[in-house]
Design a protein around this motif. Structure first.
Motif, PDB file in Angstrom:
ATOM      1  N   MET A 150       0.813  -1.213   0.159  1.00  0.00           N
ATOM      2  CA  MET A 150       0.078  -0.055  -0.026  1.00  0.00           C
ATOM      3  C   MET A 150       0.974   1.276   0.137  1.00  0.00           C
ATOM      4  SD  MET A 150      -2.808   1.127   2.917  1.00  0.00           S
ATOM      5  CE  MET A 150      -1.466   1.486   4.187  1.00  0.00           C
ATOM      6  N   GLY A 151       0.520   2.122  -0.854  1.00  0.00           N
ATOM      7  CA  GLY A 151       1.173   3.656  -0.907  1.00  0.00           C
ATOM      8  C   GLY A 151       2.849   3.398  -1.633  1.00  0.00           C
ATOM      9  N   GLU A 152       3.050   2.314  -2.205  1.00  0.00           N
ATOM     10  CA  GLU A 152       4.390   2.224  -2.815  1.00  0.00           C
ATOM     11  C   GLU A 152       4.266   1.654  -4.088  1.00  0.00           C
ATOM     12  OE1 GLU A 152       7.117  -0.091  -0.620  1.00  0.00           O
ATOM     13  OE2 GLU A 152       7.100   1.176   1.166  1.00  0.00           O
ATOM     14  N   ASP A 153       5.212   2.032  -5.115  1.00  0.00           N
ATOM     15  CA  ASP A 153       5.176   1.580  -6.381  1.00  0.00           C
ATOM     16  C   ASP A 153       6.058   0.568  -6.678  1.00  0.00           C
ATOM     17  OD1 ASP A 153       3.499   3.741  -7.318  1.00  0.00           O
ATOM     18  OD2 ASP A 153       5.251   5.271  -7.756  1.00  0.00           O
ATOM     19  N   MET A 154       6.962   0.313  -5.747  1.00  0.00           N
ATOM     20  CA  MET A 154       8.067  -0.816  -5.699  1.00  0.00           C
ATOM     21  C   MET A 154       7.319  -2.112  -5.463  1.00  0.00           C
ATOM     22  SD  MET A 154      11.838  -1.236  -3.955  1.00  0.00           S
ATOM     23  CE  MET A 154      10.970  -1.036  -2.308  1.00  0.00           C
ATOM     24  N   ALA A 155       7.754  -3.028  -6.429  1.00  0.00           N
ATOM     25  CA  ALA A 155       7.172  -4.495  -6.164  1.00  0.00           C
ATOM     26  C   ALA A 155       8.048  -5.267  -5.361  1.00  0.00           C
ATOM     27  CB  ALA A 155       7.032  -5.036  -7.445  1.00  0.00           C
ATOM     28  N   VAL A 156       7.602  -6.340  -4.472  1.00  0.00           N
ATOM     29  CA  VAL A 156       8.283  -7.276  -3.800  1.00  0.00           C
ATOM     30  C   VAL A 156       7.895  -8.513  -4.279  1.00  0.00           C
ATOM     31  CG1 VAL A 156       8.710  -5.858  -1.914  1.00  0.00           C
ATOM     32  CG2 VAL A 156       6.638  -7.154  -1.722  1.00  0.00           C
ATOM     33  N   TYR A 157       8.877  -9.582  -4.284  1.00  0.00           N
ATOM     34  CA  TYR A 157       8.867 -10.661  -4.911  1.00  0.00           C
ATOM     35  C   TYR A 157       9.126 -11.862  -3.862  1.00  0.00           C
ATOM     36  CZ  TYR A 157       9.391  -8.184  -8.956  1.00  0.00           C
ATOM     37  OH  TYR A 157       9.152  -7.211 -10.007  1.00  0.00           O
ATOM     38  N   GLU A 158       8.230 -12.845  -3.869  1.00  0.00           N
ATOM     39  CA  GLU A 158       8.529 -14.122  -2.895  1.00  0.00           C
ATOM     40  C   GLU A 158       8.307 -15.200  -3.817  1.00  0.00           C
ATOM     41  OE1 GLU A 158       6.928 -15.019   1.494  1.00  0.00           O
ATOM     42  OE2 GLU A 158       5.701 -14.181   0.344  1.00  0.00           O
ATOM     43  N   TRP A 159       9.245 -16.384  -3.290  1.00  0.00           N
ATOM     44  CA  TRP A 159       8.995 -17.653  -4.214  1.00  0.00           C
ATOM     45  C   TRP A 159       7.668 -18.263  -3.294  1.00  0.00           C
ATOM     46  CZ3 TRP A 159      11.721 -19.510  -7.864  1.00  0.00           C
ATOM     47  CH2 TRP A 159      11.348 -20.861  -8.438  1.00  0.00           C
ATOM     48  N   LYS A 160       6.709 -18.850  -4.180  1.00  0.00           N
ATOM     49  CA  LYS A 160       5.461 -19.462  -3.778  1.00  0.00           C
ATOM     50  C   LYS A 160       5.942 -20.749  -2.906  1.00  0.00           C
ATOM     51  CE  LYS A 160       2.151 -17.846  -7.143  1.00  0.00           C
ATOM     52  NZ  LYS A 160       1.183 -18.294  -7.845  1.00  0.00           N
ATOM     53  N   ARG A 161       5.489 -20.808  -2.059  1.00  0.00           N
ATOM     54  CA  ARG A 161       5.689 -21.853  -0.947  1.00  0.00           C
ATOM     55  C   ARG A 161       4.423 -22.863  -0.997  1.00  0.00           C
ATOM     56  NH1 ARG A 161      10.421 -20.201   0.189  1.00  0.00           N
ATOM     57  NH2 ARG A 161      10.917 -17.988   1.060  1.00  0.00           N
ATOM     58  N   GLU A 162       4.639 -24.018  -0.371  1.00  0.00           N
ATOM     59  CA  GLU A 162       3.334 -24.790  -0.251  1.00  0.00           C
ATOM     60  C   GLU A 162       2.310 -24.241   0.515  1.00  0.00           C
ATOM     61  OE1 GLU A 162       5.145 -28.356   1.339  1.00  0.00           O
ATOM     62  OE2 GLU A 162       6.380 -28.686  -0.397  1.00  0.00           O
ATOM     63  N   GLN A 163       2.822 -23.416   1.465  1.00  0.00           N
ATOM     64  CA  GLN A 163       1.751 -22.719   2.438  1.00  0.00           C
ATOM     65  C   GLN A 163       1.985 -21.294   2.050  1.00  0.00           C
ATOM     66  OE1 GLN A 163       0.211 -24.121   5.360  1.00  0.00           O
ATOM     67  NE2 GLN A 163      -1.096 -22.753   5.714  1.00  0.00           N
ATOM     68  N   HIS A 164       1.086 -20.602   1.574  1.00  0.00           N
ATOM     69  CA  HIS A 164       1.322 -19.101   1.491  1.00  0.00           C
ATOM     70  C   HIS A 164       1.359 -18.503   2.868  1.00  0.00           C
ATOM     71  CE1 HIS A 164      -3.195 -19.437   1.949  1.00  0.00           C
ATOM     72  NE2 HIS A 164      -3.324 -18.109   2.476  1.00  0.00           N
ATOM     73  N   THR A 165       1.785 -17.074   2.810  1.00  0.00           N
ATOM     74  CA  THR A 165       2.026 -16.510   4.186  1.00  0.00           C
ATOM     75  C   THR A 165       1.565 -14.834   3.742  1.00  0.00           C
ATOM     76  OG1 THR A 165       4.064 -17.538   4.313  1.00  0.00           O
ATOM     77  CG2 THR A 165       3.808 -15.500   5.483  1.00  0.00           C
ATOM     78  N   HIS A 166       0.870 -14.498   4.656  1.00  0.00           N
ATOM     79  CA  HIS A 166       0.288 -13.061   4.780  1.00  0.00           C
ATOM     80  C   HIS A 166       1.449 -12.260   5.763  1.00  0.00           C
ATOM     81  CE1 HIS A 166      -3.242 -14.120   2.629  1.00  0.00           C
ATOM     82  NE2 HIS A 166      -3.555 -15.125   3.348  1.00  0.00           N
ATOM     83  N   TYR A 167       1.160 -11.041   5.706  1.00  0.00           N
ATOM     84  CA  TYR A 167       2.056 -10.119   6.487  1.00  0.00           C
ATOM     85  C   TYR A 167       1.394  -8.953   7.116  1.00  0.00           C
ATOM     86  CZ  TYR A 167       5.810 -12.779   4.122  1.00  0.00           C
ATOM     87  OH  TYR A 167       6.605 -13.896   3.470  1.00  0.00           O
ATOM     88  N   ALA A 168       1.909  -8.604   8.347  1.00  0.00           N
ATOM     89  CA  ALA A 168       1.638  -7.292   8.825  1.00  0.00           C
ATOM     90  C   ALA A 168       2.818  -6.412   8.657  1.00  0.00           C
ATOM     91  CB  ALA A 168       1.464  -7.495  10.201  1.00  0.00           C
ATOM     92  N   VAL A 169       2.517  -5.155   8.001  1.00  0.00           N
ATOM     93  CA  VAL A 169       3.530  -4.254   7.441  1.00  0.00           C
ATOM     94  C   VAL A 169       3.641  -3.132   8.243  1.00  0.00           C
ATOM     95  CG1 VAL A 169       4.418  -2.975   5.343  1.00  0.00           C
ATOM     96  CG2 VAL A 169       3.005  -5.163   5.080  1.00  0.00           C
ATOM     97  N   CYS A 170       4.662  -2.668   8.740  1.00  0.00           N
ATOM     98  CA  CYS A 170       4.755  -1.566   9.531  1.00  0.00           C
ATOM     99  C   CYS A 170       4.868  -0.177   8.742  1.00  0.00           C
ATOM    100  CB  CYS A 170       6.246  -1.479  10.462  1.00  0.00           C
ATOM    101  SG  CYS A 170       6.530  -0.012  11.215  1.00  0.00           S
ATOM    102  N   LEU A 171       3.849   0.727   8.941  1.00  0.00           N
ATOM    103  CA  LEU A 171       3.812   2.010   7.930  1.00  0.00           C
ATOM    104  C   LEU A 171       5.071   2.903   8.117  1.00  0.00           C
ATOM    105  CD1 LEU A 171       0.034   2.770   8.741  1.00  0.00           C
ATOM    106  CD2 LEU A 171       0.962   1.827   6.722  1.00  0.00           C
TER     107      LEU A 171
END
Length: 135
Positions: free
Chosen positions: A71-92
């Motif tokens: 949110m609020g950023e133009d820069m993408a981040v990349y993560e290898w797809k794992r068997e179990q997906h992950t969600h994140y809490a992001v510090c503003l």
């Protein structure tokens, strides 16, 4: 966890280096972070950023890597797809990504007619302030 090279994907030194960085990472990385880690592992490789972007693009197209923008950023981040997906809490403030221990969507009842819409995936990010930034 040790990952096997994806079946059907041409194996090049550049792809192997990006693969190694992504599969070892504990959090999503920007292309610049991937580049820095590749260069730290193989300082004599002489890769250009364009090589990293092309490799990441190939991995995204093959659905091996999840590409996300915060949110609020133009820069993408990349993560290898794992068997179990992950969600994140992001510090503003510091943009630190803290993994959630389980998927909150597993607990939510989804009331939807499967003939109207078929869910194939989801993304969830929580935003707030980490312990350090709250001080």
């Amino acid at each position: 966890m040790e990952y096997q090279w994806p079946i059907g994907l041409k194996r090049t030194r550049q792809r192997e280096d990006v693969f190694r960085v992504l599969t070892r990472a504990r959090e999503p990385l920007s292309a610049v972070e991937v580049y820095r880690r590749v260069m730290a592992d193989t300082p004599d490789s002489g890769y250009a950023m364009s090589t990293i972007y092309r490799t990441l693009s190939t991995f995204v197209e093959r659905e091996l890597v999840e590409k996300t923008t915060l949110m609020g950023e133009d820069m993408a981040v990349y993560e290898w797809k794992r068997e179990q997906h992950t969600h994140y809490a992001v510090c503003l403030i510091c943009r630190r990504r803290i993994p959630l221990t389980r998927c909150p969507m597993e607990q939510l009842p989804i009331h939807m007619d499967p003939e109207e819409f078929t869910v194939t995936g989801h993304k969830l990010e929580l935003y707030g302030y980490c312990r350090e930034c709250q001080k």
